[in-house]
Design an enzyme around this catalytic site. Sequence first.
Site, PDB file in Angstrom:
ATOM      1  CB  CYS A   2      -1.024  -0.044   1.005  1.00 51.04           C
ATOM      2  SG  CYS A   2      -2.227  -1.401   1.374  1.00 51.04           S
ATOM      3  NE  ARG A  27       4.448   2.081   0.072  1.00 51.70           N
ATOM      4  CZ  ARG A  27       5.576   1.815   1.012  1.00 51.70           C
ATOM      5  NH1 ARG A  27       6.808   1.803   0.631  1.00 51.70           N
ATOM      6  NH2 ARG A  27       5.453   1.137   2.003  1.00 51.70           N
ATOM      7  CD1 TRP A  75       0.574  -6.297  -2.699  1.00 50.64           C
ATOM      8  CD2 TRP A  75       0.197  -6.956  -0.696  1.00 50.64           C
ATOM      9  NE1 TRP A  75       0.869  -7.848  -2.677  1.00 50.64           N
ATOM     10  CE2 TRP A  75       0.404  -8.062  -1.223  1.00 50.64           C
ATOM     11  CE3 TRP A  75      -0.202  -7.209   0.651  1.00 50.64           C
ATOM     12  CZ2 TRP A  75       0.866  -9.309  -0.762  1.00 50.64           C
ATOM     13  CZ3 TRP A  75      -0.043  -8.410   1.424  1.00 50.64           C
ATOM     14  CH2 TRP A  75       0.393  -9.240   0.443  1.00 50.64           C
ATOM     15  CG  ASN A 101       1.464   0.839   4.323  1.00 50.16           C
ATOM     16  OD1 ASN A 101       1.170  -0.272   4.063  1.00 50.16           O
ATOM     17  ND2 ASN A 101       2.752   1.326   4.418  1.00 50.16           N
ATOM     18  N   GLY A 102      -0.938  -0.990   6.196  1.00 50.37           N
ATOM     19  CA  GLY A 102      -0.494  -1.809   7.583  1.00 50.37           C
ATOM     20  C   GLY A 102      -1.786  -2.641   7.840  1.00 50.37           C
ATOM     21  CD  GLU A 488      17.986 -13.020  -6.264  1.00 51.03           C
ATOM     22  OE1 GLU A 488      17.489 -13.356  -5.218  1.00 51.03           O
ATOM     23  OE2 GLU A 488      17.598 -11.808  -6.802  1.00 51.03           O
ATOM     24  CE  LYS A 492      15.052 -11.608  -8.553  1.00 48.44           C
ATOM     25  NZ  LYS A 492      15.195 -10.951  -7.433  1.00 48.44           N
ATOM     26  CD  GLU A 495      10.946 -11.764  -7.660  1.00 51.38           C
ATOM     27  OE1 GLU A 495      10.322 -11.236  -6.576  1.00 51.38           O
ATOM     28  OE2 GLU A 495      12.053 -11.755  -7.653  1.00 51.38           O
ATOM     29  CG  HIS A 511      21.001 -36.382  -0.581  1.00 45.55           C
ATOM     30  ND1 HIS A 511      21.443 -37.405   0.273  1.00 45.55           N
ATOM     31  CD2 HIS A 511      22.247 -35.611  -0.849  1.00 45.55           C
ATOM     32  CE1 HIS A 511      22.862 -37.564   0.227  1.00 45.55           C
ATOM     33  NE2 HIS A 511      23.241 -36.192  -0.540  1.00 45.55           N
ATOM     34  CE  LYS A 610      12.234  -3.046  -5.166  1.00 44.27           C
ATOM     35  NZ  LYS A 610      12.653  -4.302  -5.589  1.00 44.27           N
TER      36      LYS A 610
HETATM   37  C1  F6R Z   1      12.536 -10.385  -4.834  1.00 46.53           C
HETATM   38  C2  F6R Z   1      12.334  -9.485  -3.775  1.00 46.53           C
HETATM   39  C3  F6R Z   1      11.892  -9.906  -2.489  1.00 46.53           C
HETATM   40  C4  F6R Z   1      12.752  -8.743  -1.246  1.00 46.53           C
HETATM   41  C5  F6R Z   1      12.238  -9.150  -0.109  1.00 46.53           C
HETATM   42  C6  F6R Z   1      12.832  -8.265   1.013  1.00 46.53           C
HETATM   43  O1  F6R Z   1      13.013  -9.969  -6.013  1.00 46.53           O
HETATM   44  O2  F6R Z   1      12.518  -8.148  -4.260  1.00 46.53           O
HETATM   45  O3  F6R Z   1      11.902 -11.153  -2.144  1.00 46.53           O
HETATM   46  O4  F6R Z   1      14.025  -8.894  -1.634  1.00 46.53           O
HETATM   47  O5  F6R Z   1      10.852  -8.755   0.143  1.00 46.53           O
HETATM   48  O6  F6R Z   1      12.863  -6.804   0.796  1.00 46.53           O
HETATM   49  P1  F6R Z   1      13.753  -5.963   1.455  1.00 46.53           P
HETATM   50  O7  F6R Z   1      15.095  -6.339   0.647  1.00 46.53           O
HETATM   51  O8  F6R Z   1      13.072  -4.469   0.959  1.00 46.53           O
HETATM   52  O9  F6R Z   1      13.620  -6.146   2.915  1.00 46.53           O
END
Ligand code: F6R
Length: 615
Positions: A2, A27, A75, A101-102, A488, A492, A495, A511, A610
């Site tokens: 949000c 957000r 969100w 937001n929250g 990682e 990527k 997501e 395993h 994000k």
């Molecule tokens: C993946 C991604 C998320 C963030 C996670 C932590 O591409 O962006 O997995 O890494 O939500 O976010 P931060 O680093 O902002 O604490």
Amino acid sequence: MCGIVGYIGTKSAVPILVGGLKRLEYRGYDSAGLALVQGNGKMIVHKCKGRVADLEKLLEGKDSSATIGIAHTRWATHGEPNDCNAHPHISQSGRIALVHNGIIENYRILKEALKAQGYSFNSTTDSEVLVNLIEHIQKSNNCTLLEAVQQATKQVIGAYAVVIIDRENPNQLIAIRQSSPLVIGIGNDDYFISSDAASVIEYTHDFIYLNDGEIAIVGRNEPVRITTADNNSCRVDVSKLQLSISQLEKGGHAHFMLKEIFEQPNTLHDCIRGRIDKATYTPVLSGVRDNRKHFLDARRLIIVACGTSWHAALIGKHFIESFCRIPVEVDYASEFRYRNPIIEANDIVIAISQSGETADTLAAVELAHRCGAFVYGICNAVGSSIARATDSGTYIHVGPEIGVASTKAFTGQVTVLLLLALTIGRERGIVPEDRCKQIAKDLLGLPQVLDSALKQVTPEAKSLAKIFTYAHNFIYMGRGVNYPTALEGALKLKEISYIHAEGYPAAEMKHGPIALIDAEMPCVVIATPDSTYDKTVSNMEEIKSRGGKIVAVVAEGDNLAAEIADYVIVVPRVDECLMPIVASIPLQLLAYYIAVNKGRDVDKPRNLAKSVTVE
Ligand code: F6R
């Protein structure tokens, strides 16, 4: 999670609110809305399911003369994304509206109590409960809105950033912060309230960052006042934020994610700048230098983070354990905070967060403090909650990351962790001086290496993406520092393309997961030169003999792994410490091009946001 914007001043509020929401869309983007109080004292609310662009359509031809308003991009946490659950929410009488937001954790109890008082609810949100709670307190105590807000904050439990507008007082906004970010930008004759200062940077560089428990009274033509639920006045500190608009634009790229991938030579240059003495190749991190004793005395480091930042932490563990010989634990912040962790004297807790606002990581920082630990932050967003809550730290300085999938922040975090390990290792006299100098020298050359890597791997990633666009599953594998790189890479892909992908340490395949291997299962193996290279090659043979299709990321000059693989992506040959950064580039691009081929909304993937400011 949000985004909130508020405006009060002399200009038309609508374009400022909508422009702010567009910048906050990273957000959350389930629904959007705004509330305005017009000159005639009428409250107008426009809101709808969908993106800010949908709200813009709704606003076409509508009166935009109001100079005060609040806005929100959502969100969803409580209640599905629909018009009704969109913010702002209005109180039963229609007098006050708020954006939130929250999460209000005790909203059910409060809702039942309000229902018993005759309140009815249009939405299934916790936020509508809060606006009615404030109204109920105000009416039953015949008090001011501020007093009602103060009392309401004593009754609600949870995390919230809230902005409230009152149709009977069109000269004032009230903003509250508890564990969710909120800043107030100071213009010439106006104020801008936002979840993220960057969203209103075209209007001001001067910001007040609210702290937990603070309530701001933002009045037209008067200085901002800050108080608490108990009516104690708080200091108002104004900070300057240096940020340019161009950092918030796509710069000609189709998506922010692509821009951010291609920015990495520059962002790493900024990240390293001033942190390596070029004459002596000595790493210098001021956060370590200023807290030398803590790092010399440290018996254990505990790194807490989430998602991509957690992957960077796993790589940091390798660096710190090998260059400093200090044991390192890496924990998901969400697990750490509820695990009653053992923190002993001389333990240091390091929190890694791009946004600096992740609720679980922030809570882990608070817990570590309560346990008496020295807490160090590695953040990107300057002035963010985690950056402010930690005792000291290092910014990664890669600039705003707007694409929801983290790319340049990951490589910045790994770079800072390497600098941190080298600096502590030197201070403790563990890392051999010539090894330290060699890595420092290589780090200085890294931006150029990334530049060539991008040129070299982009065509390959594009053509592989064509081959694998319709794959249903992927396995990513690596050993040592390349295992977190594999995790990682898999994150990527899943997501942004919604293809199921898993990362494994290559030796773990036999395993269990090797049972999944057949011709339909692409396996991306990071097979770059290091002490486990030969073992990784054997793991590739095992996959190959079971009919798996292998995409290998190999270093220039490789012929062993390259021969076994079905497809090869060649990256520049660098020191193994720098390989997670270099090898990530083709993995980011592969995920990006597959997602584009599938027609996904790369910068705003479904269900994600994000900045995860709720737990
Ligand atoms: C993946 C991604 C998320 C963030 C996670 C932590 O591409 O962006 O997995 O890494 O939500 O976010 P931060 O680093 O902002 O604490």
